[in-house]
Design an enzyme around this catalytic site. Structure first.
Site, mmCIF file in Angstrom:
data_model
loop_
_atom_site.group_PDB
_atom_site.id
_atom_site.type_symbol
_atom_site.label_atom_id
_atom_site.label_comp_id
_atom_site.label_asym_id
_atom_site.label_seq_id
_atom_site.Cartn_x
_atom_site.Cartn_y
_atom_site.Cartn_z
ATOM 1 N N ASP A 1 4.874 3.111 8.175
ATOM 2 C CA ASP A 1 5.442 2.092 7.299
ATOM 3 C C ASP A 1 5.930 2.769 6.023
ATOM 4 O OD1 ASP A 1 5.580 -1.030 6.705
ATOM 5 O OD2 ASP A 1 4.911 -0.044 4.869
ATOM 6 N N GLU B 1 7.593 2.196 1.978
ATOM 7 C CA GLU B 1 8.030 1.378 0.849
ATOM 8 C C GLU B 1 9.246 2.089 0.252
ATOM 9 O OE1 GLU B 1 6.852 -1.522 0.487
ATOM 10 O OE2 GLU B 1 5.222 -1.179 1.910
ATOM 11 N N HIS C 1 2.338 -5.022 1.401
ATOM 12 C CA HIS C 1 3.522 -4.283 0.948
ATOM 13 C C HIS C 1 3.148 -2.920 0.366
ATOM 14 C CE1 HIS C 1 6.361 -7.465 1.805
ATOM 15 N NE2 HIS C 1 5.605 -8.325 1.141
ATOM 16 N N ASP D 1 -0.129 -1.523 5.378
ATOM 17 C CA ASP D 1 0.772 -2.191 6.321
ATOM 18 C C ASP D 1 0.800 -1.457 7.660
ATOM 19 O OD1 ASP D 1 1.238 -3.964 4.306
ATOM 20 O OD2 ASP D 1 3.417 -3.675 4.239
#
Length: 211
Positions: free
Chosen positions: A14, A16, A159, A164
């Site tokens: 994952d 960001e 998030h 995540d």
């Protein structure tokens, strides 16, 4: 020869980022990844990434990641080879992500910018699989938070990259249980199912729920 799902190594990743697309100048700010095999976590990867640009306010509000938190973080040039080492050989690893096209777009863009040949990983999108094995009676949409609640994951999506990724691991295992009832127990069967599901969903694009 077929590879049983329980014998397959999955790297659930994952990211960001500072925005929606690397094509629009957005950059990675955090990478989280979990390596699993046979239902067991065998490795974790987590790092901030300095995007060398300010983080938009709405991103900070959503993720809690600030410019100050990234000020002394390594840049993608330093992080990327370490991530590839963690992910392992494309012959042994399947990359998994929730809304995989998003994460893969950023990873492939980084590879291109850094003159790395992107490994030809087999990839799996948990959104695609979820949309095919769950019904509207099960879940109203296939957002990660919705699926995490449905499967009762121990880690709540927030998030942040590693959390995540951990939640996605649990969702993945929940989906595997559903696939078992369809007698899908091998990697080859899973990838064929996902490919067919993606084709069906593209044909019925306007009927898809948002992620």
């Amino acid at each position: 020869m077929s590879t049983l799902l329980q014998e397959t190594t999955f790297v659930v990743v994952d990211l960001e980022t500072t925005g929606a697309s690397p094509k629009k100048g957005a950059a990675i700010t955090e990478i989280g990844a979990v390596k699993v095999q046979g239902g067991q976590i065998i490795g974790e990867f987590k790092t901030f990434v300095n995007p060398l640009a300010p983080i938009p306010l709405y991103i900070t509000e959503m993720t809690g990641i600030t410019d100050l938190m990234l000020a002394k973080a390594p840049i993608i040039d330093e992080v990327f080879p370490t991530f590839l080492e963690f992910a392992g050989s494309h012959n042994q690893t399947v990359l998994v992500a929730h809304n995989a096209p998003f994460d893969l777009a950023f990873l492939k863009s980084a590879a291109k910018d850094l003159n790395y040949a992107w490994p030809t990983y087999k990839t799996l999108d948990t959104v695609t699989v979820a949309r095919q094995v769950l019904t509207k009676e099960d879940v109203p949409d296939c957002k990660l938070g919705t699926l995490a609640q449905f499967f009762g994951t121990k880690t709540e999506p927030n998030h942040r990259a590693l959390d995540d990724a951990k939640a996605t691991v649990e969702v993945l295992h929940g989906l595997f249980e559903r696939l078992g009832s369809l007698e899908i127990t091998t990697l080859e069967g899973l990838l064929d199912f996902a490919k067919t599901a993606a084709h069906i969903q593209r044909k019925n694009y306007w009927g898809l729920s948002s992620i």
